[in-house]
Design a protein around this motif. Structure first.
Motif, PDB file in Angstrom:
ATOM      1  N   CYS A  50      15.689  37.653  64.318  1.00 52.54           N
ATOM      2  CA  CYS A  50      16.768  38.205  63.507  1.00 52.54           C
ATOM      3  C   CYS A  50      17.635  37.049  62.994  1.00 52.54           C
ATOM      4  N   THR A  51      18.020  37.125  61.733  1.00 50.17           N
ATOM      5  CA  THR A  51      18.828  36.070  61.110  1.00 50.17           C
ATOM      6  C   THR A  51      20.310  36.425  61.064  1.00 50.17           C
ATOM      7  N   CYS A  52      20.716  37.403  61.886  1.00 49.23           N
ATOM      8  CA  CYS A  52      22.126  37.816  61.855  1.00 49.23           C
ATOM      9  C   CYS A  52      23.026  36.889  62.660  1.00 49.23           C
ATOM     10  N   TRP A  53      22.465  36.132  63.566  1.00 51.15           N
ATOM     11  CA  TRP A  53      23.220  35.231  64.425  1.00 51.15           C
ATOM     12  C   TRP A  53      23.418  33.916  63.694  1.00 51.15           C
ATOM     13  N   LYS A  54      24.601  33.347  63.735  1.00 52.66           N
ATOM     14  CA  LYS A  54      24.877  32.152  62.939  1.00 52.66           C
ATOM     15  C   LYS A  54      24.065  30.933  63.373  1.00 52.66           C
ATOM     16  N   GLU A  55      23.506  30.942  64.565  1.00 49.39           N
ATOM     17  CA  GLU A  55      22.691  29.825  65.040  1.00 49.39           C
ATOM     18  C   GLU A  55      21.186  30.076  64.881  1.00 49.39           C
ATOM     19  N   TRP A  56      20.802  31.045  64.063  1.00 49.58           N
ATOM     20  CA  TRP A  56      19.392  31.420  63.969  1.00 49.58           C
ATOM     21  C   TRP A  56      18.503  30.275  63.515  1.00 49.58           C
ATOM     22  N   LEU A  57      18.978  29.401  62.659  1.00 50.33           N
ATOM     23  CA  LEU A  57      18.153  28.289  62.184  1.00 50.33           C
ATOM     24  C   LEU A  57      17.782  27.340  63.313  1.00 50.33           C
ATOM     25  N   LYS A  58      18.741  27.044  64.177  1.00 46.84           N
ATOM     26  CA  LYS A  58      18.460  26.169  65.321  1.00 46.84           C
ATOM     27  C   LYS A  58      17.447  26.820  66.257  1.00 46.84           C
ATOM     28  N   LEU A  59      17.618  28.117  66.498  1.00 51.88           N
ATOM     29  CA  LEU A  59      16.688  28.824  67.369  1.00 51.88           C
ATOM     30  C   LEU A  59      15.295  28.866  66.738  1.00 51.88           C
ATOM     31  N   LEU A  60      15.221  29.112  65.444  1.00 49.11           N
ATOM     32  CA  LEU A  60      13.936  29.125  64.747  1.00 49.11           C
ATOM     33  C   LEU A  60      13.216  27.795  64.920  1.00 49.11           C
ATOM     34  N   MET A  61      13.898  26.692  64.655  1.00 51.39           N
ATOM     35  CA  MET A  61      13.253  25.381  64.765  1.00 51.39           C
ATOM     36  C   MET A  61      12.876  25.079  66.208  1.00 51.39           C
ATOM     37  N   TYR A  62      13.709  25.471  67.159  1.00 47.33           N
ATOM     38  CA  TYR A  62      13.382  25.293  68.574  1.00 47.33           C
ATOM     39  C   TYR A  62      12.079  26.025  68.900  1.00 47.33           C
ATOM     40  N   ASP A  84      33.155  36.436  57.469  1.00 52.13           N
ATOM     41  CA  ASP A  84      33.648  35.114  57.843  1.00 52.13           C
ATOM     42  C   ASP A  84      32.595  34.279  58.580  1.00 52.13           C
ATOM     43  N   ARG A  85      31.383  34.790  58.649  1.00 56.50           N
ATOM     44  CA  ARG A  85      30.311  34.068  59.332  1.00 56.50           C
ATOM     45  C   ARG A  85      30.017  32.777  58.591  1.00 56.50           C
ATOM     46  N   GLN A  86      30.005  31.682  59.312  1.00 53.33           N
ATOM     47  CA  GLN A  86      29.644  30.416  58.705  1.00 53.33           C
ATOM     48  C   GLN A  86      28.139  30.369  58.554  1.00 53.33           C
ATOM     49  N   SER A  87      27.714  29.978  57.387  1.00 50.15           N
ATOM     50  CA  SER A  87      26.302  29.878  57.129  1.00 50.15           C
ATOM     51  C   SER A  87      25.729  28.665  57.856  1.00 50.15           C
ATOM     52  N   PRO A  88      24.563  28.816  58.489  1.00 48.74           N
ATOM     53  CA  PRO A  88      23.967  27.653  59.131  1.00 48.74           C
ATOM     54  C   PRO A  88      23.494  26.659  58.075  1.00 48.74           C
ATOM     55  N   ARG A  89      23.409  25.412  58.435  1.00 48.88           N
ATOM     56  CA  ARG A  89      22.963  24.370  57.519  1.00 48.88           C
ATOM     57  C   ARG A  89      21.488  24.105  57.739  1.00 48.88           C
ATOM     58  N   TRP A  90      20.723  24.072  56.654  1.00 48.07           N
ATOM     59  CA  TRP A  90      19.306  23.744  56.747  1.00 48.07           C
ATOM     60  C   TRP A  90      19.153  22.239  56.596  1.00 48.07           C
ATOM     61  N   GLU A 113      17.886  36.911  51.240  1.00 47.45           N
ATOM     62  CA  GLU A 113      19.029  36.869  50.320  1.00 47.45           C
ATOM     63  C   GLU A 113      18.949  35.726  49.311  1.00 47.45           C
ATOM     64  N   GLY A 114      18.092  34.761  49.562  1.00 49.99           N
ATOM     65  CA  GLY A 114      17.965  33.636  48.641  1.00 49.99           C
ATOM     66  C   GLY A 114      19.026  32.563  48.826  1.00 49.99           C
ATOM     67  N   THR A 115      19.661  32.499  50.003  1.00 50.01           N
ATOM     68  CA  THR A 115      20.644  31.443  50.245  1.00 50.01           C
ATOM     69  C   THR A 115      19.925  30.096  50.282  1.00 50.01           C
ATOM     70  N   GLU A 116      20.683  29.017  50.182  1.00 53.95           N
ATOM     71  CA  GLU A 116      20.088  27.679  50.227  1.00 53.95           C
ATOM     72  C   GLU A 116      19.326  27.477  51.537  1.00 53.95           C
ATOM     73  N   GLU A 117      19.884  27.976  52.630  1.00 55.75           N
ATOM     74  CA  GLU A 117      19.235  27.823  53.929  1.00 55.75           C
ATOM     75  C   GLU A 117      17.916  28.590  53.970  1.00 55.75           C
ATOM     76  N   GLU A 118      17.941  29.831  53.516  1.00 53.24           N
ATOM     77  CA  GLU A 118      16.723  30.634  53.513  1.00 53.24           C
ATOM     78  C   GLU A 118      15.663  30.016  52.611  1.00 53.24           C
ATOM     79  N   LYS A 119      16.079  29.614  51.435  1.00 55.09           N
ATOM     80  CA  LYS A 119      15.146  28.981  50.492  1.00 55.09           C
ATOM     81  C   LYS A 119      14.550  27.713  51.097  1.00 55.09           C
ATOM     82  N   GLY A 120      15.375  26.932  51.790  1.00 54.48           N
ATOM     83  CA  GLY A 120      14.899  25.708  52.429  1.00 54.48           C
ATOM     84  C   GLY A 120      13.816  25.985  53.462  1.00 54.48           C
ATOM     85  N   VAL A 121      14.006  27.034  54.272  1.00 54.18           N
ATOM     86  CA  VAL A 121      13.024  27.391  55.297  1.00 54.18           C
ATOM     87  C   VAL A 121      11.708  27.811  54.644  1.00 54.18           C
TER      88      VAL A 121
END
Length: 169
Positions: A50-62, A84-90, A113-121
């Motif tokens: 799930c990508t609802c958690w703000k740390e999802w990118l770190k967990l994905l890469m882990y 107010d959720r901060q977007s994770p950085r890719w 959603e097509g965010t920069e982070e999602e697109k990067g992944v």
């Protein structure tokens, strides 16, 4: 039917379940203590995250780095996100995880959603995955122009696997 387990210490439970073949994770928590040291998911072949958690990118890469036989990856936004959720950085990793190089066959993204982070992944996986057969992107966008722009961006992304089908829902 898969069991659903709720546990308040995700680091501990991830350390205990390293032999699972199918794993679906959603962390609606703010703790950064998620990653079990030295745990490798040798048998994991299907991962839903799930990508609802703000740390999802770190967990994905882990999980990608520690799941050498992963074949199917599904990313989904199951819950409404806080404004107010901060977007994770890719940050593209310096090395490609073994599963992306040798076993990942399918990528499915639900409510993209097509965010920069999602697109990067997505772009990273498309250009790095040797065995990728199908990438299915289901957009959350309702604006047809925004959806078309997302389709154009991802369609023009280089793909390492010549047989990879890119499908938009």
């Amino acid at each position: 039917m898969p069991e659903i387990v709720s546990y308040s210490h995700p680091r501990k439970i991830l350390g205990y379940i390293t032999s699972v073949k199918l794993l679906s994770l959603c962390f609606a928590i703010t703790s950064k203590e998620v990653y079990p040291d030295g745990s490798v998911f040798h048998r994991l072949v299907h991962l839903t995250l799930c990508t609802c958690w703000k740390e999802w990118l770190k967990l994905l890469m882990y999980l990608l780095r520690n799941s050498p036989t992963l074949q199917a990856l599904k990313l989904i936004q199951r819950h409404t996100l806080e404004d107010d959720r901060q977007s994770p950085r890719w940050n593209e990793p310096s090395s490609v995880p073994e599963c992306v190089l040798s076993s990942l066959e399918t990528l499915q993204w639900v409510r993209y959603e097509g965010t920069e982070e999602e697109k990067g992944v997505v772009e990273f996986i498309l250009k790095s995955a040797n065995c990728l057969k199908k990438a299915t992107i289901s957009s959350k966008a309702t604006d047809p122009n925004k959806k078309l722009e997302m389709i154009k961006e991802l369609s023009s992304s280089p793909r390492r696997s010549p047989t990879c089908q890119l499908i938009f829902d």
